[in-house]
Design a protein around this motif. Structure first.
Motif, PDB file in Angstrom:
ATOM      1  N   UNK A   3      17.564  51.578  59.238  1.00 23.04           N
ATOM      2  CA  UNK A   3      18.628  51.729  60.228  1.00 23.04           C
ATOM      3  C   UNK A   3      19.935  51.390  59.529  1.00 23.04           C
ATOM      4  N   UNK A   4      20.913  52.286  59.683  1.00 20.14           N
ATOM      5  CA  UNK A   4      22.137  52.212  58.887  1.00 20.14           C
ATOM      6  C   UNK A   4      23.363  52.259  59.779  1.00 20.14           C
ATOM      7  N   UNK A   5      24.498  51.829  59.199  1.00 18.54           N
ATOM      8  CA  UNK A   5      25.766  51.839  59.905  1.00 18.54           C
ATOM      9  C   UNK A   5      26.479  53.185  59.799  1.00 18.54           C
ATOM     10  N   UNK A   6      25.944  54.077  58.982  1.00 20.48           N
ATOM     11  CA  UNK A   6      26.589  55.362  58.789  1.00 20.48           C
ATOM     12  C   UNK A   6      25.549  56.468  58.747  1.00 20.48           C
ATOM     13  N   UNK A   7      25.989  57.666  59.043  1.00 23.09           N
ATOM     14  CA  UNK A   7      25.074  58.803  59.167  1.00 23.09           C
ATOM     15  C   UNK A   7      24.470  59.207  57.828  1.00 23.09           C
ATOM     16  N   UNK A   8      25.152  58.889  56.725  1.00 22.62           N
ATOM     17  CA  UNK A   8      24.648  59.239  55.405  1.00 22.62           C
ATOM     18  C   UNK A   8      23.701  58.177  54.833  1.00 22.62           C
ATOM     19  N   UNK A   9      23.505  57.075  55.533  1.00 16.36           N
ATOM     20  CA  UNK A   9      22.619  55.987  55.113  1.00 16.36           C
ATOM     21  C   UNK A   9      23.089  55.351  53.801  1.00 16.36           C
ATOM     22  N   UNK A  19      24.338  53.228  65.467  1.00 18.03           N
ATOM     23  CA  UNK A  19      23.546  53.137  64.249  1.00 18.03           C
ATOM     24  C   UNK A  19      22.778  54.445  64.075  1.00 18.03           C
ATOM     25  N   UNK A  20      22.370  54.698  62.824  1.00 22.66           N
ATOM     26  CA  UNK A  20      21.533  55.853  62.517  1.00 22.66           C
ATOM     27  C   UNK A  20      20.218  55.352  61.915  1.00 22.66           C
ATOM     28  N   UNK A  21      19.132  56.041  62.195  1.00 21.73           N
ATOM     29  CA  UNK A  21      17.816  55.572  61.752  1.00 21.73           C
ATOM     30  C   UNK A  21      16.977  56.747  61.283  1.00 21.73           C
ATOM     31  N   UNK A  22      15.942  56.426  60.488  1.00 22.35           N
ATOM     32  CA  UNK A  22      15.025  57.428  59.977  1.00 22.35           C
ATOM     33  C   UNK A  22      13.715  56.744  59.602  1.00 22.35           C
ATOM     34  N   UNK A  23      12.684  57.570  59.383  1.00 30.05           N
ATOM     35  CA  UNK A  23      11.372  57.093  58.938  1.00 30.05           C
ATOM     36  C   UNK A  23      10.966  57.893  57.701  1.00 30.05           C
ATOM     37  N   UNK A  24      10.158  57.243  56.853  1.00 33.35           N
ATOM     38  CA  UNK A  24       9.645  57.918  55.655  1.00 33.35           C
ATOM     39  C   UNK A  24       8.208  57.472  55.412  1.00 33.35           C
ATOM     40  N   UNK A  25       7.405  58.395  54.939  1.00 29.79           N
ATOM     41  CA  UNK A  25       6.061  58.051  54.471  1.00 29.79           C
ATOM     42  C   UNK A  25       5.683  59.024  53.370  1.00 29.79           C
ATOM     43  N   UNK A  37       7.528  62.379  52.530  1.00 33.70           N
ATOM     44  CA  UNK A  37       8.111  62.989  53.718  1.00 33.70           C
ATOM     45  C   UNK A  37       9.162  62.081  54.344  1.00 33.70           C
ATOM     46  N   UNK A  38      10.247  62.690  54.841  1.00 36.23           N
ATOM     47  CA  UNK A  38      11.284  61.974  55.578  1.00 36.23           C
ATOM     48  C   UNK A  38      11.457  62.616  56.955  1.00 36.23           C
ATOM     49  N   UNK A  39      11.672  61.791  57.947  1.00 32.10           N
ATOM     50  CA  UNK A  39      11.895  62.289  59.304  1.00 32.10           C
ATOM     51  C   UNK A  39      13.327  62.783  59.464  1.00 32.10           C
ATOM     52  N   UNK A  40      13.616  63.531  60.515  1.00 34.22           N
ATOM     53  CA  UNK A  40      15.012  63.754  60.880  1.00 34.22           C
ATOM     54  C   UNK A  40      15.671  62.403  61.203  1.00 34.22           C
ATOM     55  N   UNK A  41      16.972  62.343  61.071  1.00 33.86           N
ATOM     56  CA  UNK A  41      17.701  61.125  61.424  1.00 33.86           C
ATOM     57  C   UNK A  41      18.014  61.122  62.917  1.00 33.86           C
ATOM     58  N   UNK A  42      17.980  59.939  63.492  1.00 33.87           N
ATOM     59  CA  UNK A  42      18.383  59.768  64.876  1.00 33.87           C
ATOM     60  C   UNK A  42      19.596  58.863  64.972  1.00 33.87           C
TER      61      UNK A  42
END
Length: 539
Positions: free
Chosen positions: A97-103, A135-141, A144-149
């Motif tokens: 979870x990040x403070x900016x859209x670009x992480x 905030x912006x968030x994402x998941x990875x495994x 693979x990376x998820x879309x950002x929310x």
């Protein structure tokens, strides 16, 4: 949007209600759905996922000043049992979870297992965030990376708030039409979305899926051509809904605060009373499966994880000093509908003072919360129409036994408590009816001159009911029969509600069609109620 959920969750009175349901479901559930969620790795790890696993998107929910819930569910093949993953095992999922859209500026991150026993769902309650900021968030495994929310925290409890914008949505039957309304909802500038029920429908879906085709996949007619009864069935029904790109966009754009209505289990169910012909134990097993699948697929905290066929969903959220939200559950604890359900003439059975739509424990929690509320606006997001709705100008008129009209003693107790607490700015948010309604909440609906105690914003459906019409055939008669109504329309859409210290505004968004994609959006009506002077007027 709240103080700590532990401080806000119901206390001893609610635990008594929980014990009743746990007792009822002990044999029916056989422990199958009773284990609490645990962040542990199962013995067998899924070593490699060869297909994109984030097919169901991402979501966030129930924001607090310092935390928010992040959600995803791994399903590389969403229309297969288990989502195409093994029936036992776990997958490590990285979240950021990040403070900016670009992480570039990551605020928090961690590793959590997605396990087969929880449908490979992920629920992360992120702590230590700053209040009232995006905030912006994402998941990875694996690779693979998820879309950002994008999500947003709530203001601090005592913070003055100049404005809050929220969306109200409900009722998205997959085969009723396209979820175009969600594409428009995703583009709104909102602090949160309140979804008040019927996220899925339990009907059998034909291969054409009514107004839209089933997505391409393996043996889909066999998967969705029957009513769900098992955990696997309900998981697949959520996968069908969540595979929709417009719904994914709306989840990724805003935090959601959710509650259910009936179709997440079965149409018009009441508490633990089974539909006609279904044994009680079998129905409770079905309800346990439905509740479990609901939690797995919603951005909810572990506090809401079901125990058997019982799930504590009602909760209190706050948005600084501007608004208090008392999210209700009018399904799980209600008395059985009077006179066999449906639209019936009221009588002694429906008017019995002991009848309840909330259950007595939830009712006491709600009424006690009025007295302790510091907020300018007291908002009740819940499922079914709160105000009286007559069908004809002649008296008596049939009333809906499934809505608050079938439980007038419950409604009267709520309104008495509102007056006793000195609350001047009550707003009830509702869904279920597949129509737009704007209504003044009257102390006595038989007397149009009686005190107005608040307003009800009843939002139409996302897709249920098909295209509908702006002015239905009964438009004039319904408005004449209900002088407390100021707007009635029957197209699909949602509502945008703006709260400020001086007024609340409801913008009723509508679409001309949902049986084909790409519908434009218009605002059918805009109404305002002033703080301290309840009642709708044109904006």
């Amino acid at each position: 949007m709240a103080s700590s959920p532990d401080r806000e969750r119901p206390g001893t009175v609610a635990r008594h209600a929980r014990r009743r349901f746990l007792t009822l479901t002990a044999m029916a559930s056989a422990g199958a759905f009773a284990a609490a969620p645990r962040a542990h790795a199962q013995r067998h790890r899924v070593r490699r996922i060869s297909e994109f696993p984030f097919t169901l998107g991402v979501a966030s929910g129930d924001p607090l000043p310092a935390s928010v819930v992040l959600w995803t569910r791994l399903a590389p093949r969403p229309y297969e049992a288990g989502g195409g993953l093994p029936p036992a095992g776990s997958v490590d999922v990285q979240w950021d979870i990040a403070r900016d859209e670009q992480f570039h500026n990551i605020e928090r991150s961690g590793l959590t297992p997605a396990t087969a026993d929880l449908g490979y769902s992920v629920h992360v309650d992120v702590q230590g965030l700053e209040p009232d900021r995006p905030y912006w968030y994402r998941f990875r495994t694996g690779t693979w990376s998820s879309p950002a929310g994008r999500t947003r925290t709530a203001p601090a409890p005592q913070a003055p708030v100049s404005e809050m914008r929220l969306g109200l949505a409900s009722c998205q039957q997959y085969d009723g039409g396209y979820y175009t309304a969600h594409a428009h909802l995703a583009r709104e500038d909102l602090h949160a979305v309140f979804f008040v029920g019927d996220y899925i429908y339990e009907n059998a879906i034909d291969p054409q899926a009514g107004a839209r085709r089933l997505p391409a996949g393996h043996q889909l007619p066999g998967v969705f051509g029957h009513k769900p009864t098992t955990l696997a069935d309900y998981r697949l029904r959520y996968a069908l809904a969540k595979s929709d790109a417009d719904l994914q966009s709306a989840h990724a754009a805003h935090p959601w605060c959710v509650t259910w209505d009936d179709h997440e289990v079965v149409n018009n169910y009441a508490a633990d009373i089974p539909p006609a012909g279904e044994p009680t134990g079998q129905f409770l097993q079905r309800r346990a499966a439905a509740y479990r699948a609901y939690w797995e697929n919603m951005p909810l905290r572990p506090a809401q994880y079901p125990q058997g066929a019982d799930m504590l969903l009602y909760r209190r959220l706050r948005f600084g000093r501007l608004a208090q939200f008392d999210v209700l559950d009018t399904r799980q604890y209600r008395s059985d509908q009077a006179y066999g359900d449906g639209w019936q003439y009221p009588g002694p059975d429906s008017q019995n003072a002991s009848r309840t739509i909330t259950g007595h424990a939830q009712e006491r929690w709600l009424l006690n919360g009025f007295g302790a509320s510091p907020a300018t606006w007291n908002v009740i997001p819940q499922q079914v129409a709160f105000c009286r709705r007559r069908l004809t100008t002649t008296k008596p008129s049939p009333l809906s036994m499934d809505a608050w009209d079938g439980y007038p003693a419950s409604r009267n107790r709520v309104l008495d408590a509102v007056q006793a607490a000195g609350i001047n700015n009550l707003i009830v948010l509702s869904g279920d009816s597949h129509i737009h309604l704007a209504m003044d909440i009257k102390k006595n609906f038989d007397d149009p001159r009686s005190a107005t105690l608040g307003v009800e914003i009843l939002g139409t459906s996302i897709s249920s009911g098909g295209d509908g019409m702006n002015r239905p055939e009964d438009w004039a008669e319904i408005l004449a029969a209900n002088p407390h109504m100021s707007y009635y329309a029957k197209q699909r859409g949602y509502v945008v509600i703006t709260l400020t210290p001086t007024h609340a505004r409801a913008d009723y968004r509508t679409l001309p069609h949902v049986t084909r994609p790409g519908a434009p959006l218009i605002t059918g009506a805009s109404l305002v109620t002033e703080a301290g002077h309840p009642g709708f007027r044109p904006a």
